[in-house]
Enzyme design. Structure first.
Site: not given
Length: 157
Positions: A76-77, A109, A114, A120
């Protein structure tokens, strides 16, 4: 952006939940609650890394080792600091710790669609599977989860 990384633990649950609340849109049903986070943090071979800018916590990564594979459980950012290298720094720290623990692959996952998919894929992850209708959002809509993997460690180096 000048970011410092530090390891965290159960005592940091407030900072973790503050970032979680800001980073995950409740529409998609991806965020964990405090009980889930505390439960996983109590297990062996689980580690938590925070990213801090000054005196502000701007992100975190929660990971675990499973035999010779590691899993990035949550990344999370804070929305206002995205695209400034925070997520990539957290991923690379997760990789370094996973390798030091003997992992040869890092899995995660992510919800199909997203925005983090670009991060990623740019960090060396590729899709290896899909879980249909895995996430159920607050509007009742289900969305697929993509399973991604990145080879790490000596076996692939």
């Amino acid at each position: 952006m000048n970011v410092t990384l530090r390891e965290g633990d159960e005592g940091d649950i407030g900072a973790l939940m503050d970032v979680m609340e800001n980073a995950f849109d409740p529409l998609f049903g991806e965020a964990w609650n405090a009980g889930q986070c505390l439960g996983i943090l109590s297990l062996p071979d689980v580690w938590l890394t925070f990213a801090e800018a000054g005196d502000r916590t701007v992100g975190f990564a929660l990971s675990r080792l499973l035999v010779d594979e590691a899993e990035l459980l949550l990344l999370a950012v804070e929305p206002d600091v995205r695209c400034h290298g925070v997520g990539r720094a957290l991923i690379e720290r997760a990789v370094a710790i996973a390798v030091s623990k003997g992992a040869h692959r890092l899995l995660l996952e992510v919800r199909d669609g997203n925005q983090a998919l670009d991060l990623y894929q740019g960090s060396g992850f590729s899709e290896i599977g899909r879980r249909r209708d895995y996430y159920r959002g607050s509007d009742g809509t289900t969305r697929d989860a993509l399973t991604l993997a990145r080879p790490i460690g000596d076996r692939f180096g």
